[in-house]
Write a protein that holds these residues in place. Structure first.
Motif, PDB file in Angstrom:
ATOM      1  N   ASN A  50       0.963  -1.813   1.846  1.00  0.00           N
ATOM      2  CA  ASN A  50      -0.337  -3.113   1.281  1.00  0.00           C
ATOM      3  C   ASN A  50      -0.783  -3.887   2.797  1.00  0.00           C
ATOM      4  OD1 ASN A  50      -0.715  -2.676  -1.218  1.00  0.00           O
ATOM      5  ND2 ASN A  50       0.824  -4.350  -1.724  1.00  0.00           N
ATOM      6  N   GLU A  62       5.903  -0.185  -0.983  1.00  0.00           N
ATOM      7  CA  GLU A  62       4.440  -0.397  -1.340  1.00  0.00           C
ATOM      8  C   GLU A  62       3.936  -1.814  -0.143  1.00  0.00           C
ATOM      9  OE1 GLU A  62       4.701  -2.104  -5.134  1.00  0.00           O
ATOM     10  OE2 GLU A  62       2.492  -3.022  -5.064  1.00  0.00           O
ATOM     11  N   LEU A  68       2.616   4.226  -3.657  1.00  0.00           N
ATOM     12  CA  LEU A  68       1.985   3.055  -4.456  1.00  0.00           C
ATOM     13  C   LEU A  68       1.373   2.329  -3.827  1.00  0.00           C
ATOM     14  CD1 LEU A  68       6.234   2.387  -4.150  1.00  0.00           C
ATOM     15  CD2 LEU A  68       5.365   2.196  -5.770  1.00  0.00           C
ATOM     16  N   GLY A  69       0.668   1.388  -4.723  1.00  0.00           N
ATOM     17  CA  GLY A  69      -0.501   0.428  -4.226  1.00  0.00           C
ATOM     18  C   GLY A  69      -1.739   1.371  -4.215  1.00  0.00           C
TER      19      GLY A  69
END
Ligand code: NAD
Length: 451
Positions: free
Chosen positions: A395, A391, A188-189
């Motif tokens: 981040n 995510e 994710l991300g």
């Protein structure tokens, strides 16, 4: 000078005037450790099509080679070698345990069917798979390659391992490529990571140079993966993206006569502009404000060429497309005070000299766009340890890595500036120019050379 590898070598030689590496170390770093070349042969109607392809491994002192695969008609060996060297510095600056590599295929994906693209992607893996692996060389997407292509490549790599009786665990097969689809072992991300990382680097450096202006204007050249996410996240973080473009042209909310910053210029709605681009095939003519695109906004916008975008009177210019777009021909026309290099190698050394003399701050590619490879490292790490991060975890970690990298570069810059004052006190008329690129390279080269 338009030879990307010579540019990359020139940058290293320049920083060595400060670092003074042992001659053997410099010689080693000036060339890649391995250059692999293959002609890919793809069956076509009654015949074959051939494509030149490369995998270059520059240096693995800090870990496995790491770098994307580019599909483009202008791919050249010089370009792939330069990109592999820049990856070595980028991984070192980002503080991740990887070395530098890069790959490329000379082809035009816009003229190829999906079947041809898949055939070329699989042929690339068959040609180079012996040189790839989770602890050896870990490719990723680059210009014109994406997560779908990585999925084909993982599948082909798996087939080759099985055919050649190599026992590799499933998670290690996945860890051989990054930038995969999220449901196929990707992180994710990752998709937005390069753009997001660029915004964090910019915010961190602005704080360090004590620029607290909340509404700095930005022009972004390139509206692909990097340019789109950079523009979207920059707007969300309070900057004002007032111009964007792609290969066919662009739009701006700045009027023709504006020479100075005007706080009232409106942000372009990036999400809507993307939707409009998807319908029309270009951002030119996409007049998007608020939550809609509408012809009535035309009076607030004007269409511009790519050259015009580079010369707009914005605070920050963000080249996020191709190499050498800012060169000695247009450097003196650039009005931005800060250039954030989201593309690789967008400012030539000649242009940099002109711009540095004029006091323009250039935040170099190896720092500015290192968010992508940093989350690629998180993807590799998750695969190797059978983990799945949220995510937010990705981040938050990205912010931590990017802030640290930007601060380390700034400290190196301050140290070199101080050293220079001392050097020039001893040697009159020292012409040695210190800038952020030199500081970034000095930091990276010191890490790679173990200094
Ligand atoms: P992309 O293919 O998704 O997008 C490229 C964009 O540039 C497109 O919008 C295209 O229309 C535009 N473009 C092409 N030629 C142009 C021209 N002459 N003038 C203006 N725009 C033009 O590619 P990307 O992944 O966004 O990569 C862009 C740059 O960022 C490359 O230099 C790449 O090496 C670098 N980069 C990408 C990543 C990543 O994670 N994707 C990471 C680090 C660096």
């Amino acid at each position: 000078m338009d030879d990307p590898f010579k540019n990359a070598q020139q940058q290293l030689k320049k920083v060595n005037r400060y670092l003074k590496l042992p001659a053997a170390t410099l010689r080693k770093l000036l060339k890649p450790q391995h250059v692999w070349k293959k002609t890919l042969k793809i069956p076509s109607y009654k015949s074959y099509k051939t494509y030149k392809s490369y995998r270059v491994q520059h240096n693995n002192a800090l870990g496995p080679y790491k770098g994307g695969i580019r599909f483009h008609p202008n791919v050249s060996l010089s370009e792939v070698k330069a990109l592999s060297m820049w990856m070595t510095w980028k991984c070192a600056v980002a503080g991740i345990p990887f070395g530098g590599g890069k790959g490329g295929v000379v082809c035009d994906p816009h003229k190829m069917s999906e079947e041809e693209l898949e055939a070329v992607s699989r042929a690339y893996v068959r040609a180079f798979y012996k040189h790839l692996g989770p602890n050896l060389d870990v490719p990723a997407p680059d210009v014109n390659t994406n997560s779908k292509i990585m999925e084909w490549m993982v599948d082909e790599y798996n087939k080759q391992q099985t055919t050649n009786n190599k026992q590799q665990k499933k998670n290690e097969i996945l860890a051989t490529f990054t930038g995969k689809p999220v449901d196929k072992g990707g992180s994710l991300g990752r998709t937005e990571a390069t753009g997001r990382g660029g915004v964090i680097v910019l915010q961190t450096l602005l704080k360090l140079i004590k620029n607290v202006d909340k509404s700095l204007t930005i022009a972004v050249q390139g509206f692909g993966n990097v340019g789109y996410y950079f523009a979207k996240i920059a707007n969300e973080e309070g900057f004002k993206v007032v111009a964007v473009s792609d290969s066919k042209g662009g739009i701006t909310t700045l009027d023709q006569k504006s020479k100075i910053k005007n706080q009232n210029y409106e942000q372009i709605d990036i999400e809507q502009t993307l939707k409009c681009k998807q319908e029309r095939g270009t951002v030119a003519g996409c007049y998007c404000l608020g939550s809609v695109c509408d012809i009535k906004y035309k009076e607030k916008f004007r269409e511009i060429t790519n050259d015009e975008l580079l010369e707009l009177p914005v605070d920050i210019l963000v080249p996020a497309a191709l190499e050498n777009v800012i060169n000695e021909k247009n450097a003196h026309k650039i009005k931005a005070k800060i250039i954030l290099e989201m593309a690789n190698g967008p400012v030539t050394p000649e242009a940099e000299e002109i711009l540095t003399k004029r006091g323009v701050i250039i935040i170099p590619d190896v720092l500015a766009n290192s968010g992508g490879v940093t989350v690629s490292y998180f993807e590799w790490y998750q695969n190797m340890h059978n983990e799945r991060w949220t995510e937010k975890q990705v981040n938050d970690k990205l912010r931590e890595y990017m802030e640290r990298a930007a601060k380390e570069v700034w400290e190196q810059f301050m140290k070199m500036t101080n050293d220079k004052i001392q050097i020039s006190n001893q040697i009159q008329n020292s012409k040695f120019k210190i800038n952020l690129r030199l500081a970034t390279y000095a930091l990276a080269v010191k890490k790679v050379a173990g200094m």
